[in-house]
Design an enzyme around this catalytic site. Structure first.
Site, short mmCIF file in Angstrom:
data_model
loop_
_atom_site.label_atom_id
_atom_site.label_comp_id
_atom_site.label_asym_id
_atom_site.label_seq_id
_atom_site.Cartn_x
_atom_site.Cartn_y
_atom_site.Cartn_z
N GLY A 49 0.62 -1.17 -0.10
CA GLY A 49 -0.12 0.03 -0.01
C GLY A 49 0.79 1.42 -0.04
N ASP B 22 -13.11 9.32 12.77
CA ASP B 22 -12.73 8.32 11.60
C ASP B 22 -14.16 7.42 11.32
OD1 ASP B 22 -10.19 9.19 11.34
OD2 ASP B 22 -9.23 7.40 11.89
N ALA C 135 -6.79 13.27 12.30
CA ALA C 135 -7.04 13.67 13.53
C ALA C 135 -7.86 15.32 13.76
CB ALA C 135 -5.56 13.79 14.30
N HIS D 129 10.87 38.51 3.55
CA HIS D 129 11.86 38.16 2.98
C HIS D 129 13.06 37.95 3.85
CE1 HIS D 129 14.37 37.44 -0.58
NE2 HIS D 129 15.40 38.41 0.04
P1 FAD Z 1 -9.31 7.16 17.26
O1 FAD Z 1 -8.05 8.09 17.65
O2 FAD Z 1 -9.14 5.94 16.56
O3 FAD Z 1 -9.74 6.85 18.86
C1 FAD Z 1 -10.73 6.06 19.25
C2 FAD Z 1 -10.79 5.61 20.57
O4 FAD Z 1 -12.00 4.74 21.02
C3 FAD Z 1 -9.61 4.33 20.76
O5 FAD Z 1 -8.93 4.80 21.98
C4 FAD Z 1 -10.49 3.12 20.88
O6 FAD Z 1 -9.60 2.24 21.73
C5 FAD Z 1 -11.64 3.67 21.65
N1 FAD Z 1 -12.67 2.67 21.45
C6 FAD Z 1 -13.17 1.97 20.34
N2 FAD Z 1 -14.28 1.26 20.59
C7 FAD Z 1 -14.60 1.63 21.89
C8 FAD Z 1 -15.54 1.34 22.77
N3 FAD Z 1 -16.73 0.71 22.43
N4 FAD Z 1 -15.87 1.72 24.05
C9 FAD Z 1 -14.84 2.85 24.51
N5 FAD Z 1 -13.65 3.21 23.71
C10 FAD Z 1 -13.49 2.56 22.59
N6 FAD Z 1 -3.90 11.87 11.14
C11 FAD Z 1 -3.58 13.22 11.05
O7 FAD Z 1 -4.37 14.29 11.02
N7 FAD Z 1 -2.24 13.59 10.98
C12 FAD Z 1 -1.22 12.45 10.95
O8 FAD Z 1 -0.18 12.82 10.93
C13 FAD Z 1 -1.86 11.25 11.08
N8 FAD Z 1 -0.89 10.25 11.07
C14 FAD Z 1 -1.23 8.92 11.37
C15 FAD Z 1 -0.36 7.80 11.20
C16 FAD Z 1 -0.69 6.36 11.47
C17 FAD Z 1 0.35 5.41 11.51
C18 FAD Z 1 -1.94 6.26 11.69
C19 FAD Z 1 -2.44 4.97 11.86
C20 FAD Z 1 -2.94 7.17 11.56
C21 FAD Z 1 -2.59 8.53 11.40
N9 FAD Z 1 -3.57 9.57 11.44
C22 FAD Z 1 -3.09 10.90 11.14
C23 FAD Z 1 -4.91 9.47 11.38
C24 FAD Z 1 -5.52 9.64 12.89
O9 FAD Z 1 -4.75 8.90 13.83
C25 FAD Z 1 -6.90 9.61 13.07
O10 FAD Z 1 -7.61 10.02 12.04
C26 FAD Z 1 -7.63 9.85 14.35
O11 FAD Z 1 -6.95 9.21 15.48
C27 FAD Z 1 -8.91 9.62 14.21
O12 FAD Z 1 -9.45 9.97 15.68
P2 FAD Z 1 -10.70 9.66 16.26
O13 FAD Z 1 -10.93 10.23 17.66
O14 FAD Z 1 -11.94 9.52 15.17
O15 FAD Z 1 -10.32 7.84 16.60
P1 AMP Z 2 -4.71 4.32 2.11
O1 AMP Z 2 -6.06 3.76 1.96
O2 AMP Z 2 -4.62 5.62 1.52
O3 AMP Z 2 -4.03 4.30 3.37
O4 AMP Z 2 -4.14 3.44 0.88
C1 AMP Z 2 -3.90 2.07 1.11
C2 AMP Z 2 -3.33 1.30 -0.37
O5 AMP Z 2 -3.24 0.03 -0.32
C3 AMP Z 2 -4.43 1.65 -1.44
O6 AMP Z 2 -3.89 2.49 -2.40
C4 AMP Z 2 -4.78 0.46 -2.00
O7 AMP Z 2 -4.85 0.61 -3.48
C5 AMP Z 2 -3.46 -0.66 -1.51
N1 AMP Z 2 -3.90 -1.94 -1.45
C6 AMP Z 2 -4.73 -2.61 -1.11
N2 AMP Z 2 -4.77 -3.94 -1.31
C7 AMP Z 2 -3.57 -4.28 -1.99
C8 AMP Z 2 -2.94 -5.44 -2.36
N3 AMP Z 2 -3.47 -6.58 -2.30
N4 AMP Z 2 -1.90 -5.08 -2.94
C9 AMP Z 2 -1.14 -4.01 -3.13
N5 AMP Z 2 -1.79 -3.06 -2.66
C10 AMP Z 2 -2.94 -2.85 -2.10
#
Ligand code: FAD
Ligand code: AMP
Length: 480
Positions: free
Chosen positions: A188, A319, A327, A451
């Site tokens: 991906g 999300d 975030a 600048h």
């Molecule tokens: P989450 O952060 O997923 O929090 C949800 C929480 O709810 C979790 O603690 C979970 O355990 C809890 N939960 C779930 N179900 C229950 C339940 N039934 N009861 C109680 N608790 C529960 N976004 C950016 O904007 N900038 C970035 O640079 C960025 N980098 C990222 C890098 C990585 C590797 C990843 C994986 C994500 C990144 N993101 C980034 C995306 C960002 O982390 C998410 O968009 C953001 O965390 C979403 O926030 P949220 O509050 O919707 O959910």
């Molecule tokens: P994102 O959803 O932006 O984090 O990107 C995930 C990426 O993984 C997408 O661009 C998909 O096309 C790619 N992807 C999903 N399944 C496969 C697979 N089997 N092999 C290679 N790439 C994949």
């Protein structure tokens, strides 16, 4: 036993914790249920973002970029840095300390603002009631005036690459390698795959990224995507488009990854494999059918523009709902719903949410790109300016990339700004402010930029929309 709250938030990530803090600040009795347990077995607030997402990935990106600069870029400045090495466990420990500070900070803010932190699982049932099951102890029912669902997302798993110990890992496992894998595969080429691939590539891994679709970062402006792809390839990342992974086998501590591309079926052997094929909304056991909440056709909780679900008084943010999985989008939705619950009128401007890819160079954008503008008709114009022609970028030896502006050719209003280059994430925020105020290209053309500064590239791109850029050798009459 049941307890009453004005607001119960389920999920303590950037969406949920912001909603809870804002609700409490507005005088509402608020509880936030979060079930996250960190790798040390302790409850931790902050969700994906603070624990395994934005913050730890940026900590590793920053550490590895410093290492890369010391090794590759210092010499240009006359600095000799011989014998530079990376202590990977120390880098990971630093990342863990940062995560602990961030998650602890959220807990402190809860305390300071009077939010009740309930450690365990929440579930919405009929009648706007929430069943709270603590990590230890019996389930209790909470009566809530309003409920905010904010349970985030989880990594998508694919049957062709099941996770395996610390060898085939998802985005969380990729933040925990204790040594640099000699050969690293990434499935991906999305934002997460590129960022995590960059971390280990900078430390010397041979990184191969396998991407099924034929377009690199389809949501990014085409010219911007092309520049980033060129740059990442130059850094040594082997990014293969139109390459679908069809299987994987762990054998003797290595992974054989099978894939098909234009030439047929092939395989590569790597030491670690990161599965970064996207994330999906996490709604498992979050609500009962009779709660009244519905999902849309893609599995997100169905909400309107104000994040209201089909049940009055029940909101969903972050999300688990439509829109970009970011975030800051989650946080602002959290603030918005808390304000709505408190009786304020407020609305989020979804057209002005910035996105960033924290690679080097960074990519950042807000609003419409050229392809989207074209799809809507012919009434647009563009301007572009390269960092190469900017004094500050030259002084910093950071000359890759450009700023591109898309504007309405009839009204002159800025429709989008797309940047690949140094500090793209910060420069984009100037465009966000301008667009939020409905600025025209001319408004920014008339502003004075300090600048020498990288932001001058934004200024010159605005001038270029009308063929008026100063530091441009090209004399051209703008066609669009
Ligand atoms: P989450 O952060 O997923 O929090 C949800 C929480 O709810 C979790 O603690 C979970 O355990 C809890 N939960 C779930 N179900 C229950 C339940 N039934 N009861 C109680 N608790 C529960 N976004 C950016 O904007 N900038 C970035 O640079 C960025 N980098 C990222 C890098 C990585 C590797 C990843 C994986 C994500 C990144 N993101 C980034 C995306 C960002 O982390 C998410 O968009 C953001 O965390 C979403 O926030 P949220 O509050 O919707 O959910
Ligand atoms: P994102 O959803 O932006 O984090 O990107 C995930 C990426 O993984 C997408 O661009 C998909 O096309 C790619 N992807 C999903 N399944 C496969 C697979 N089997 N092999 C290679 N790439 C994949």
């Amino acid at each position: 036993m049941s307890e009453n709250y004005d607001v119960v938030v389920i999920g303590g990530g950037p969406g949920g914790y912001a909603a809870a803090i804002k609700a409490a600040q507005l005088g509402l009795k608020t509880a936030c249920i979060d079930k996250y347990i960190n790798k040390n077995g302790k409850p931790a607030l902050g969700g994906t973002c603070a624990n395994v997402g934005c913050i730890p990935s940026k900590a590793l990106l920053d550490s590895t970029w410093k290492y890369h600069e010391a090794k590759e870029d210092f010499a240009v400045h006359g600095i000799s840095a011989e014998g530079v090495s990376m202590d990977v466990p120390a880098m990971i420990k630093r990342k863990d300390d940062i995560v602990e500070k961030q998650t602890g900070g959220v807990a402190m803010l809860f305390q300071a603002n009077g939010v009740t932190y309930l450690q365990g699982t929440g579930k919405l049932v009929a009648g706007k009631k929430v069943e709270f099951t603590p990590h230890e102890g019996d389930m209790q029912v909470l009566e809530a005036g309003s409920v905010v669902l904010a349970t985030g997302s989880e990594p998508i798993q694919i049957p062709v690459a099941p996770l395996h110990e610390d060898i085939v890992v998802d985005n969380s496992g990729a933040l925990e390698f204790t040594e640099v894998p000699k050969r690293l595969g990434v499935i991906g080429a999305g934002i997460i795959g590129l960022e995590l691939g960059s971390v280990w590539n900078r430390l010397g891994s041979e990184v191969v990224i396998l991407e099924a679709v034929d377009t690199f970062l389809p949501m990014v402006d085409k010219q911007v995507g092309k520049e980033l792809l060129k740059s990442l390839k130059k850094q040594g990342m082997d990014i293969r488009l139109s390459t679908r992974v069809t299987g994987s086998e762990v054998k003797d501590g290595e992974v054989i990854v099978s894939f098909s591309d234009d030439e047929g079926d092939k395989n590569i052997t790597v030491d670690k494999l990161i599965v970064a094929v996207g994330r999906r909304p996490y709604t498992e056991d979050l609500f009962t059918v009779d709660s009244g909440v519905n999902l849309d056709e893609r599995g997100f909780i169905f909400v309107n523009q104000s994040c209201q679900t089909d049940v009055p008084g029940v909101y969903a943010i972050g999300d688990i709902v439509r829109g970009p999985a970011l975030a800051h989008k989650a946080t602002e939705e959290g603030v918005m719903v808390a304000e709505i619950i408190a009786g304020h009128h407020t609305q989020l401007n979804y057209d002005c949410i910035p996105s960033v890819v924290y690679t080097h160079p960074e990519v950042a954008w807000v609003g419409m790109n050229e392809e989207q503008a074209k799809a809507e008709g012919d009434d647009y114009k563009t301007g572009m300016f390269a960092f190469m022609a900017n004094g500050r970028a030259v002084a910093a030896n950071e000359t890759t990339g450009f700023v591109k502006v898309v504007a309405d050719s009839k009204t002159d209003r800025i429709l989008g700004v797309h940047i690949v280059g140094p500090q793209a994430s910060e420069i984009t925020m100037q465009a966000v402010i301008a667009m939020e105020f409905g600025a025209s290209v001319e408004d920014l053309q008339m502003m004075v930029f300090a600048h020498p500064g990288l932001s001058e590239v934004l200024h010159e791109a605005m001038l270029d929309v009308d063929g008026k850029a100063i530091h441009s050798a090209k004399r051209r009459k703008k066609r669009r």
